[in-house]
Design a protein around this motif. Structure first.
Motif, PDB file in Angstrom:
ATOM      1  N   VAL A  13       0.920  -1.001   0.171  1.00  0.00           N
ATOM      2  CA  VAL A  13      -0.062   0.037   0.040  1.00  0.00           C
ATOM      3  C   VAL A  13       0.732   1.449   0.223  1.00  0.00           C
ATOM      4  CG1 VAL A  13      -1.675   1.398   1.491  1.00  0.00           C
ATOM      5  CG2 VAL A  13      -1.951  -1.129   1.050  1.00  0.00           C
ATOM      6  N   ASP A  14       1.942   1.369   0.862  1.00  0.00           N
ATOM      7  CA  ASP A  14       2.777   2.610   1.059  1.00  0.00           C
ATOM      8  C   ASP A  14       3.489   2.584  -0.327  1.00  0.00           C
ATOM      9  OD1 ASP A  14       1.894   3.419   3.356  1.00  0.00           O
ATOM     10  OD2 ASP A  14       3.335   2.138   4.591  1.00  0.00           O
ATOM     11  N   GLY A  15       4.156   1.598  -0.640  1.00  0.00           N
ATOM     12  CA  GLY A  15       4.976   1.470  -1.979  1.00  0.00           C
ATOM     13  C   GLY A  15       4.221   1.886  -3.213  1.00  0.00           C
ATOM     14  N   PHE A  16       2.772   1.608  -3.404  1.00  0.00           N
ATOM     15  CA  PHE A  16       2.064   1.943  -4.378  1.00  0.00           C
ATOM     16  C   PHE A  16       1.840   3.451  -4.396  1.00  0.00           C
ATOM     17  CE2 PHE A  16      -2.219   2.567  -6.314  1.00  0.00           C
ATOM     18  CZ  PHE A  16      -1.754   2.089  -7.634  1.00  0.00           C
ATOM     19  N   MET A  17       1.658   4.015  -3.396  1.00  0.00           N
ATOM     20  CA  MET A  17       1.459   5.494  -3.323  1.00  0.00           C
ATOM     21  C   MET A  17       2.544   6.540  -3.431  1.00  0.00           C
ATOM     22  SD  MET A  17       0.809   7.977   0.073  1.00  0.00           S
ATOM     23  CE  MET A  17       2.343   8.399   0.164  1.00  0.00           C
ATOM     24  N   LEU A  18       4.034   5.641  -3.033  1.00  0.00           N
ATOM     25  CA  LEU A  18       5.176   6.440  -3.279  1.00  0.00           C
ATOM     26  C   LEU A  18       5.592   6.154  -4.555  1.00  0.00           C
ATOM     27  CD1 LEU A  18       7.265   5.322  -0.028  1.00  0.00           C
ATOM     28  CD2 LEU A  18       6.260   7.651  -0.589  1.00  0.00           C
ATOM     29  N   ILE A  19       5.305   5.159  -5.408  1.00  0.00           N
ATOM     30  CA  ILE A  19       5.362   4.982  -6.812  1.00  0.00           C
ATOM     31  C   ILE A  19       4.597   6.241  -7.494  1.00  0.00           C
ATOM     32  CG2 ILE A  19       5.172   3.587  -8.830  1.00  0.00           C
ATOM     33  CD1 ILE A  19       5.773   1.195  -6.925  1.00  0.00           C
ATOM     34  N   LEU A  20       3.536   6.366  -7.190  1.00  0.00           N
ATOM     35  CA  LEU A  20       2.645   7.475  -7.967  1.00  0.00           C
ATOM     36  C   LEU A  20       3.379   8.695  -7.650  1.00  0.00           C
ATOM     37  CD1 LEU A  20      -0.908   5.989  -7.210  1.00  0.00           C
ATOM     38  CD2 LEU A  20       0.500   5.953  -9.431  1.00  0.00           C
ATOM     39  N   LEU A  21       3.562   8.836  -6.371  1.00  0.00           N
ATOM     40  CA  LEU A  21       4.318  10.144  -6.132  1.00  0.00           C
ATOM     41  C   LEU A  21       5.321  10.618  -6.848  1.00  0.00           C
ATOM     42  CD1 LEU A  21       4.135  12.840  -4.080  1.00  0.00           C
ATOM     43  CD2 LEU A  21       5.208  11.475  -2.456  1.00  0.00           C
ATOM     44  N   LEU A  22       6.278   9.379  -7.033  1.00  0.00           N
ATOM     45  CA  LEU A  22       7.506   9.539  -7.706  1.00  0.00           C
ATOM     46  C   LEU A  22       7.197  10.113  -9.141  1.00  0.00           C
ATOM     47  CD1 LEU A  22      10.653   9.314  -7.997  1.00  0.00           C
ATOM     48  CD2 LEU A  22      10.219   6.849  -8.285  1.00  0.00           C
ATOM     49  N   GLY A  23       6.296   9.416  -9.828  1.00  0.00           N
ATOM     50  CA  GLY A  23       5.722   9.574 -11.170  1.00  0.00           C
ATOM     51  C   GLY A  23       5.520  11.315 -11.126  1.00  0.00           C
ATOM     52  N   CYS A  24       4.548  11.688 -10.170  1.00  0.00           N
ATOM     53  CA  CYS A  24       4.417  13.160 -10.316  1.00  0.00           C
ATOM     54  C   CYS A  24       5.543  13.904 -10.328  1.00  0.00           C
ATOM     55  CB  CYS A  24       3.325  13.473  -9.018  1.00  0.00           C
ATOM     56  SG  CYS A  24       1.848  12.471  -9.383  1.00  0.00           S
ATOM     57  N   CYS A  25       6.684  13.453  -9.300  1.00  0.00           N
ATOM     58  CA  CYS A  25       7.703  14.417  -9.258  1.00  0.00           C
ATOM     59  C   CYS A  25       8.588  14.425 -10.565  1.00  0.00           C
ATOM     60  CB  CYS A  25       8.751  13.805  -8.209  1.00  0.00           C
ATOM     61  SG  CYS A  25       7.844  13.943  -6.551  1.00  0.00           S
ATOM     62  N   VAL A  26       8.381  13.223 -11.281  1.00  0.00           N
ATOM     63  CA  VAL A  26       9.257  13.407 -12.612  1.00  0.00           C
ATOM     64  C   VAL A  26       8.470  14.425 -13.459  1.00  0.00           C
ATOM     65  CG1 VAL A  26       9.758  12.238 -14.569  1.00  0.00           C
ATOM     66  CG2 VAL A  26       9.964  10.961 -12.464  1.00  0.00           C
ATOM     67  N   ILE A  27       7.212  14.411 -13.524  1.00  0.00           N
ATOM     68  CA  ILE A  27       6.605  15.475 -14.318  1.00  0.00           C
ATOM     69  C   ILE A  27       6.608  17.014 -13.830  1.00  0.00           C
ATOM     70  CG2 ILE A  27       4.170  16.267 -15.030  1.00  0.00           C
ATOM     71  CD1 ILE A  27       4.967  13.492 -16.331  1.00  0.00           C
ATOM     72  N   THR A  28       6.802  17.126 -12.392  1.00  0.00           N
ATOM     73  CA  THR A  28       6.973  18.589 -12.210  1.00  0.00           C
ATOM     74  C   THR A  28       8.278  19.016 -11.984  1.00  0.00           C
ATOM     75  OG1 THR A  28       6.959  17.803  -9.731  1.00  0.00           O
ATOM     76  CG2 THR A  28       5.035  18.499 -10.595  1.00  0.00           C
ATOM     77  N   ALA A  29       9.412  17.913 -12.069  1.00  0.00           N
ATOM     78  CA  ALA A  29      10.740  18.429 -12.043  1.00  0.00           C
ATOM     79  C   ALA A  29      11.407  18.513 -13.441  1.00  0.00           C
ATOM     80  CB  ALA A  29      11.523  17.381 -11.360  1.00  0.00           C
ATOM     81  N   HIS A  30      10.414  18.261 -14.674  1.00  0.00           N
ATOM     82  CA  HIS A  30      11.123  18.483 -15.838  1.00  0.00           C
ATOM     83  C   HIS A  30      11.651  19.668 -16.189  1.00  0.00           C
ATOM     84  CE1 HIS A  30      11.265  17.934 -20.163  1.00  0.00           C
ATOM     85  NE2 HIS A  30      10.665  19.058 -20.354  1.00  0.00           N
ATOM     86  N   GLY A  31      13.079  19.722 -16.817  1.00  0.00           N
ATOM     87  CA  GLY A  31      13.753  20.926 -16.828  1.00  0.00           C
ATOM     88  C   GLY A  31      14.887  21.303 -16.102  1.00  0.00           C
ATOM     89  N   LEU A  32      14.775  20.633 -14.674  1.00  0.00           N
ATOM     90  CA  LEU A  32      15.920  20.698 -13.994  1.00  0.00           C
ATOM     91  C   LEU A  32      17.050  19.717 -14.125  1.00  0.00           C
ATOM     92  CD1 LEU A  32      13.988  21.303 -10.588  1.00  0.00           C
ATOM     93  CD2 LEU A  32      14.986  22.892 -12.157  1.00  0.00           C
TER      94      LEU A  32
END
Length: 446
Positions: A13-32
Motif C-alpha cells: 500500500v505504501d509503496g504503491f502510493m510512493l511510486i505514484l508520487l515519484l511519477g508526479c515528481c518526474v513531471i513537475t521536475a522536468h527541466g531541472l
C-alpha cells in the motif's frame, strides 16, 4: 504476532502510493538538471520515504502499543512524506529551495488530487477494492499529470522560482506549501476522528473540497510567480531603456564630431585634387559621404538611428529603405525615439541577416501622419517559424532569460505615449505597426 502477509500488504500500500508520487515528481521536475551521483541520491531519497511511510503505517495499523496517538501518527506520516518530497528535489536536482518547494508541493498536490478523484470515481461506479481499484488510481494519476502538462507545464518553468523568487514571492510560496500541508494533514485526521470509510457518502463532499482547495493553492502560486516574472522583466526592460538613453547621448556626440570632421575632409579633398589620384580620392569621398549624407528626416534622434543602422545594414548586405517625416515625432523625447526605432530596426536586422536569399534581405520603415494619428510601420522578411506569446514574438535565441527585452521596450514606449502596437507574421513577412494619437496643435505645428 503480526504475520508476513500483513506486513507485505502494508508495504504494498505504501509503496504503491510512493511510486505514484515519484511519477508526479518526474513531471513537475522536468527541466531541472541532475546533480552528480543522481542515481545514488535518488535511491537514498526513495529509501528514506519508504522507511518513513513504513514506520508510520506500522505504528498506525499494526503495532499493539503505538508510540504516538493515532492522530499524531497521521500528522507525522503525511506531513513527513510531504517534507521529504521537497527535500528530495533539493538533494537530487540542481535547484534552490524555492524551486524544490514548488516542485515538491505541486507533485504532492497532483498525487493527492489523483487519489481523491479515484476514490470519488470508485464510490460512484461501485468498483470493489483490488486490481481494478489500483488501475483506476493509476489511470487517474496519468490523466491528472497530463492535464497539468497541457495546462500549466507548457507555460511555466520551475526554474523561474529560483530566478525570479525572493522576498514576498518566497513568502507566498511558503504560504502555499503550508496550506497544502494543512490540507493533507487535516483530511486524514477528519477520517480518523469520524471513522469514515472510503465509500461513505460524506467522503464524496470531503474529497471534492480537498481537490478544489489543493488546485486553488497550486494555481494561485503559479499566477503569483507569473506576475513576479512579468514585473522583473519589466524592470529589466526599463533598465535597458535607461541604458539606451545614455548610449544615445554618447553616439549623438560621436556622430556630430564625425560629421564635422567629414565635412572638413571633403573640402580638403576638393582642394587637393590630383589628376593621378582622382580615383582614390573619389573612393575616399564616397566613404566620407556615408557619414555626411545620411537620411534626413528633420528629426535628429531618428537621423542618428538611421545613420547607425544604415551602416550596419551596409556591412551585412541588407537593403534598408525609409520614408519618414521626422517632424511628426515632436511629441516624443529624443531618447525614446532613439530607443524605439533602434529596437525596431535591431529586431528586423536580426531576422533578415539569417536569410540567404539576397532578394529577401530587405527592411522597409515608414513614418507618416494620417488624420489625427501618427503611423509607424515596418516590414521585413523572416525565416523559420515565428511563435507569438501575449501578442509579442518569442525570442528564437537559446537562452530566453536574457533576450526578448527589445520587444518589451517597444511595447513600453508605445504605451507610454498612448499608442497601439500591432504585430503580424504571415507568408514569410513580418509586419509591425504602431498607431500614436497626435494632438491637433502638434499637427498644426508640423
Amino acid at each position: 504476532m503480526i504475520g508476513l502477509g500483513e506486513l507485505w500488504l502494508l508495504a504494498w500500500v505504501d509503496g504503491f502510493m510512493l511510486i505514484l508520487l515519484l511519477g508526479c515528481c518526474v513531471i513537475t521536475a522536468h527541466g531541472l538538471a541532475r546533480r552528480p551521483f543522481f542515481a545514488l541520491r535518488l535511491a537514498g531519497a526513495v529509501l528514506a520515504e519508504c522507511l518513513w511511510a513504513g514506520v508510520c503505517s506500522y505504528q498506525w495499523l499494526l503495532a499493539r502499543e503505538p508510540v504516538w496517538s493515532v492522530q499524531g501518527i497521521v500528522v507525522c506520516k503525511y506531513l513527513g512524506t510531504f517534507l521529504l518530497t521537497i527535500a528530495a528535489f533539493r538533494l537530487c536536482l540542481r535547484c534552490g529551495w524555492a524551486s524544490a518547494l514548488y516542485g515538491g508541493t505541486t507533485a504532492y498536490i497532483l498525487q493527492h488530487c489523483a487519489q481523491r478523484i479515484a476514490e470519488m470515481a470508485q464510490t460512484l461506479l461501485g468498483i470493489p477494492p483490488g486490481w481494478e481499484e489500483k488501475l483506476l488510481v493509476i489511470g487517474t494519476t496519468a490523466l491528472v499529470c497530463l492535464c497539468f502538462v497541457v495546462v500549466f507545464r507548457s507555460r511555466y518553468d520551475i526554474s523561474e522560482y529560483d530566478r525570479y523568487g525572493g522576498g514576498e514571492e518566497n513568502i507566498m510560496l511558503v504560504t502555499a506549501a503550508a496550506a497544502v500541508g494543512v490540507i493533507i494533514v487535516l483530511e486524514p485526521l477528519i477520517r480518523v476522528e469520524l471513522s469514515l470509510p472510503v465509500g461513505a457518502p460524506v467522503m464524496l463532499y470531503i474529497n471534492v473540497i480537498s481537490v478544489l482547495l489543493s488546485l486553488l493553492v497550486m494555481v494561485v502560486s503559479m499566477c503569483q510567480m507569473r506576475q513576479t516574472e512579468a514585473n522583473k522583466k519589466a524592470q529589466i526592460a526599463e533598465q535597458l531603456l535607461h541604458a539606451e538613453r545614455g548610449r544615445y547621448a554618447l553616439e549623438k556626440e560621436t556622430v556630430e564630431a564625425i560629421n564635422l570632421r567629414c565635412h572638413d575632409i571633403k573640402h580638403q579633398i576638393a582642394a587637393l585634387g590630383d589628376a593621378g589620384r582622382q580615383k582614390e580620392l573619389r573612393e575616399i569621398e564616397r566613404l566620407v559621404n556615408i557619414y555626411d549624407c545620411g537620411l534626413k528626416t528633420e528629426c535628429a534622434a531618428l537621423d542618428l538611428v538611421l545613420s547607425n543602422k544604415s551602416l550596419m545594414c551596409l556591412g551585412k548586405r541588407i537593403e534598408l529603405t525609409c520614408v519618414a517625416d521626422g517632424r511628426r515625432l515632436g511629441f516624443m523625447e529624443d531618447a525614446d525615439i532613439y530607443a524605439l526605432f533602434g529596437n525596431i530596426l535591431d529586431n528586423a536586422i536580426e531576422a533578415v541577416e539569417q536569410l540567404e536569399d539576397g532578394e529577401r534581405r530587405l527592411i522597409s520603415l515608414n513614418v507618416r501622419a494620417r488624420d489625427h494619428f501618427l503611423i509607424v510601420s515596418e516590414e521585413n522578411y523572416y525565416g523559420g517559424e515565428l511563435v507569438m506569446e501575449q501578442g509579442l514574438p518569442m525570442t528564437t535565441k537559446s537562452d530566453k532569460r536574457f533576450h526578448g527585452f527589445g520587444m518589451q521596450s517597444i511595447r513600453m514606449l508605445t504605451e507610454k505615449y498612448g499608442g497601439d502596437l500591432r504585430l503580424r507574421a504571415s507568408g514569410g513577412i513580418y509586419r509591425l505597426s504602431i498607431l500614436f494619437p497626435v494632438s491637433e496643435k502638434l499637427e498644426e505645428n508640423g
